[in-house]
Structure formats: structure tokens, C-alpha cells
Motif scaffolding. Structure first.
Motif, PDB file in Angstrom:
ATOM      1  N   PRO A 197       9.642  10.107  -2.077  1.00  0.00           N
ATOM      2  CA  PRO A 197       9.206  10.887  -3.292  1.00  0.00           C
ATOM      3  C   PRO A 197       8.367  10.305  -4.276  1.00  0.00           C
ATOM      4  O   PRO A 197       8.036  10.926  -5.231  1.00  0.00           O
ATOM      5  CB  PRO A 197      10.728  11.141  -3.828  1.00  0.00           C
ATOM      6  CG  PRO A 197      11.491  10.872  -2.929  1.00  0.00           C
ATOM      7  CD  PRO A 197      11.018   9.776  -2.053  1.00  0.00           C
ATOM      8  N   GLY A 198       8.057   8.812  -4.239  1.00  0.00           N
ATOM      9  CA  GLY A 198       7.308   8.140  -4.998  1.00  0.00           C
ATOM     10  C   GLY A 198       7.657   7.463  -6.229  1.00  0.00           C
ATOM     11  O   GLY A 198       7.044   6.870  -7.390  1.00  0.00           O
ATOM     12  N   VAL A 242       0.903  -1.174   0.063  1.00  0.00           N
ATOM     13  CA  VAL A 242       0.114  -0.029   0.038  1.00  0.00           C
ATOM     14  C   VAL A 242       0.885   1.398  -0.124  1.00  0.00           C
ATOM     15  O   VAL A 242       1.829   1.405   0.796  1.00  0.00           O
ATOM     16  CB  VAL A 242      -0.993   0.131   1.299  1.00  0.00           C
ATOM     17  CG1 VAL A 242      -1.795   1.351   1.360  1.00  0.00           C
ATOM     18  CG2 VAL A 242      -1.700  -1.324   1.166  1.00  0.00           C
ATOM     19  N   HIS A 243       0.554   2.158  -0.868  1.00  0.00           N
ATOM     20  CA  HIS A 243       1.353   3.440  -1.097  1.00  0.00           C
ATOM     21  C   HIS A 243       0.420   4.383  -1.272  1.00  0.00           C
ATOM     22  O   HIS A 243      -0.243   4.478  -2.254  1.00  0.00           O
ATOM     23  CB  HIS A 243       2.501   3.232  -2.238  1.00  0.00           C
ATOM     24  CG  HIS A 243       3.470   4.533  -2.100  1.00  0.00           C
ATOM     25  ND1 HIS A 243       4.128   4.994  -1.154  1.00  0.00           N
ATOM     26  CD2 HIS A 243       3.385   5.622  -3.162  1.00  0.00           C
ATOM     27  CE1 HIS A 243       4.710   6.114  -1.634  1.00  0.00           C
ATOM     28  NE2 HIS A 243       4.381   6.548  -2.790  1.00  0.00           N
ATOM     29  N   LEU A 245       3.290   7.478  -8.400  1.00  0.00           N
ATOM     30  CA  LEU A 245       2.202   8.313  -8.402  1.00  0.00           C
ATOM     31  C   LEU A 245       1.719   8.575  -9.663  1.00  0.00           C
ATOM     32  O   LEU A 245       0.244   8.489  -9.801  1.00  0.00           O
ATOM     33  CB  LEU A 245       2.856   9.470  -8.050  1.00  0.00           C
ATOM     34  CG  LEU A 245       3.450   9.816  -6.899  1.00  0.00           C
ATOM     35  CD1 LEU A 245       4.334  11.177  -6.419  1.00  0.00           C
ATOM     36  CD2 LEU A 245       2.699   9.210  -5.354  1.00  0.00           C
ATOM     37  N   ASP A 246       2.329   8.214 -10.745  1.00  0.00           N
ATOM     38  CA  ASP A 246       1.620   8.351 -12.108  1.00  0.00           C
ATOM     39  C   ASP A 246       1.712   7.134 -12.957  1.00  0.00           C
ATOM     40  O   ASP A 246       1.040   7.107 -14.125  1.00  0.00           O
ATOM     41  CB  ASP A 246       2.114   9.587 -12.917  1.00  0.00           C
ATOM     42  CG  ASP A 246       3.568   9.389 -13.371  1.00  0.00           C
ATOM     43  OD1 ASP A 246       4.029   8.385 -13.294  1.00  0.00           O
ATOM     44  OD2 ASP A 246       4.062  10.572 -13.748  1.00  0.00           O
ATOM     45  N   TYR A 247       2.409   6.062 -12.183  1.00  0.00           N
ATOM     46  CA  TYR A 247       2.395   4.613 -12.799  1.00  0.00           C
ATOM     47  C   TYR A 247       3.325   4.481 -14.224  1.00  0.00           C
ATOM     48  O   TYR A 247       2.956   3.472 -14.845  1.00  0.00           O
ATOM     49  CB  TYR A 247       0.942   4.261 -12.957  1.00  0.00           C
ATOM     50  CG  TYR A 247       0.313   4.337 -11.817  1.00  0.00           C
ATOM     51  CD1 TYR A 247       0.375   4.255 -10.579  1.00  0.00           C
ATOM     52  CD2 TYR A 247      -1.346   4.835 -12.004  1.00  0.00           C
ATOM     53  CE1 TYR A 247      -0.212   4.722  -9.373  1.00  0.00           C
ATOM     54  CE2 TYR A 247      -1.892   5.336 -10.762  1.00  0.00           C
ATOM     55  CZ  TYR A 247      -1.569   5.095  -9.673  1.00  0.00           C
ATOM     56  OH  TYR A 247      -2.300   5.414  -8.452  1.00  0.00           O
ATOM     57  N   SER A 248       4.087   5.623 -14.350  1.00  0.00           N
ATOM     58  CA  SER A 248       4.775   5.432 -15.772  1.00  0.00           C
ATOM     59  C   SER A 248       6.087   4.635 -15.320  1.00  0.00           C
ATOM     60  O   SER A 248       6.784   4.800 -14.374  1.00  0.00           O
ATOM     61  CB  SER A 248       5.091   6.954 -16.049  1.00  0.00           C
ATOM     62  OG  SER A 248       5.966   7.416 -15.092  1.00  0.00           O
TER      63      SER A 248
END
Length: 300
Positions: A226-227, A178-179, A245-248
Motif C-alpha cells: 500500500p505504500g 528501492v520502492h 509515495l508522498d513522503y509525508s
């Protein structure tokens, strides 16, 4: 040598050595390695740590081994269920939840008495678990003999200890984290023609909202503040990453980071990578958290 996950607590790293049935304890501050800190049961698989004890999931014994953090002595063995082949466990609000790989059940145990209080059927081959608020998320790897058919994540309501739903995923989900209020599921693929991926689940709706095509055979994962999500390679030959965060994808299997890791863990100061070094002694490599530059290596 078969190695399983390691856990980081303060400046102590624990490593399960499945083949020798021992637990290694690495003290980073004292620069000490104790390779036989504890002697484990049959097919030790996962390690759970709380403030006072270490709990090792012994799949071959169908048990949870309770170990003293200070001495490494075994204090108790809690039996789960015949033929359950327990795989992973999490502790939450005074209870331990254990996945039964062969029984397709999740068991609710009192970790003090060792009593199994209840169980619930989930999907095929439940493995890793994670908790978000009042729900337990379970990776169901699926039926190996049928190309991991039934790969999914089960959602359990912890208050009623009942199954809410099964969320289909890509093949062979084995690790979960979980993040920032989002569920990240690492799916290893079928080790052949279907590559691995990361499935993103929104716990507000319990729906699959994105899939990161990271490729390779992804295993355990860890996210920094930082993600950035770092993903170990289940084969132990690579290290991947993606933006949590944006899954790239940042370093997918086609362009991995220059490290080898079959497992990993981290904190605000450093990342620890487990390199199995198949055929010889394994090592834990310590990297600086921000630069990923080499800090230390601990063999055992």
C-alpha cells in the motif's frame, strides 16, 4: 549480545548473532528455533540469501562465508581483500557485489569461484547497497572522525563497473531500499545533535529530490504494497513510519509506533521485528501485515 540483520525467505527467518558468531534459523511454519544452525566467522555482519546458499559477510575475516541452506555447514570462505572490512553484499546477474567499509571500494566477485574480478573506489565508508535496473547504489556513511563528512550515495554503472557520480545526502546513510522505482536512503544522523532522515533519490536523474525529516536514529527500512515505509531504530528502541509515495511522516521519532525494533523485514502476510533486548536474550516479534496486531514472538 550484538545482533545484526535478519532475512525473510518463505517462512524462514535467519538472524545473525554477532557476539556468539552463530546463525539462528526460525521456522515459522514448524514453530521451531535453531539457535546454532551455523557457526560463523569473525565479526559476522550481513547475510545474503539466494536459491541455494546463505552468504555471511564476515567483516573481521575480510571474507564471504558460503553456507548450505539445508545443513548449515560451511562450504567455502571467499577472501575479499586485506583491510577491506566487507560490510554488505548483493547478488545480481550471477555476480556478487561487496562493500569494503575500510577500503572505500566496491568489489565484484564470482560467487562460485570466489574470485574478485574487479573493484571500484566510491565514497568514504561504503555500507548498504541496492540495485535498480543496471545501476548499483551504495550508501557511503562518511568519515566518522569528521562528523560523517562525505556522506553520500555512489552510483555505479554495472555494465562498465565504473563510478557515475556521488550524490550528497544527510549524515550517515547506512541503509537503502528501492520502492516503486524510487531510491529510499536511511541516514542515521550523528547520534548527537543532528537527527536522522530519509533521503529520496530519483534514479532517472540520480538527484536527491526530497528529504523526510523523520528524526531519531533511523536504521533499516521496509515498504508494504500500500505504500507505507516502516523504519527500524538503529538504537533498537523505536519504530518509525512514513508514506513511501508522498513522503509525508506518519510516525516520526517524536511520535513513534508502539514497538521496538533494531531491524525489520516483511511480506504480504506479516512484518517481523527484531528486538535486541539489550542485556538479555533477543526476540523476533511477528505482526499482522495490515493491522500490526501481535501474532507471535520467537526468542532465541
Amino acid at each position: 549480545l550484538a545482533l545484526c540483520p535478519f532475512i525473510l525467505g518463505a517462512q524462514i527467518i535467519y538472524v545473525i548473532n554477532s557476539q556468539s558468531r552463530t546463525l539462528s534459523r526460525i521456522d515459522l511454519q514448524a514453530n521451531e528455533v535453531e539457535n546454532s544452525f551455523a557457526f560463523l566467522g569473525n565479526v559476522p555482519n550481513k547475510l545474503v540469501v539466494d536459491e541455494d546458499y546463505l552468504y555471511v559477510i564476515n567483516s573481521g575475516d575480510n571474507s564471504v562465508q558460503k553456507i548450505s541452506k539445508s545443513s548449515g555447514l560451511t562450504l567455502d570462505n571467499h577472501f575479499v581483500a586485506i583491510g577491506s572490512n566487507p560490510w554488505d553484499a548483493v547478488i545480481h546477474d550471477g555476480y556478487m557485489y561487496i562493500s569494503g567499509l575500510f577500503s572505500s571500494r566496491i568489489y565484484k566477485m564470482d560467487p562460485v569461484s570466489g574470485e574478485v574480478l574487479a573493484s571500484v573506489v566510491v565514497g568514504a565508508a561504503p555500507e548498504a547497497m541496492a540495485i535498480w535496473e543496471s545501476k548499483l547504489y551504495v550508501c557511503n556513511a562518511g568519515n566518522y572522525a569528521q562528523n560523517y563528512a562525505g556522506s553520500s550515495v555512489s552510483v555505479i554503472d554495472l555494465e562498465s563497473f565504473s563510478l557515475l557520480k556521488n550524490i550528497p545526502t544527510t549524515l550517515n546513510p547506512q541503509f537503502i531500499r528501492v520502492h516503486e522505482g524510487v531510491i529510499h536512503v536511511s541516514c542515521t544522523g550523528n547520534w548527537a545533535d543532528i537527527a536522522g532522515a530519509i533521503c529520496i533519490i530519483d534514479p532517472q536523474t540520480d538527484e536527491l529530490v526530497h528529504t523526510v525529516a523523520i528524526g531519531g536514529t533511523p536504521g533499516n527500512l521496509w515498504m508494504d504494497e500500500p505504500g507505507t515505509a516502516y523504519v527500524a531504530d538503529n538504537s533498537g528502541y523505536s519504530l518509525y513510519s512514513y508514506n513511501a509515495l508522498d513522503y509525508s511522516p506518519l510516525h516520526p521519532a517524536a511520535n513513534p509506533l508502539p514497538f521496538a525494533a533494531s531491524d525489520l523485514i516483511g511480506n504480504n502476510d506479516f512484518i517481523a521485528l527484531l528486538n535486541p533486548n539489550w542485556g538479555s536474550n533477543a526476540t523476533v516479534q511477528i505482526l499482522d501485515h495490515e493491522s500490526l496486531s501481535f501474532l507471535a514472538k520467537r526468542g532465541y
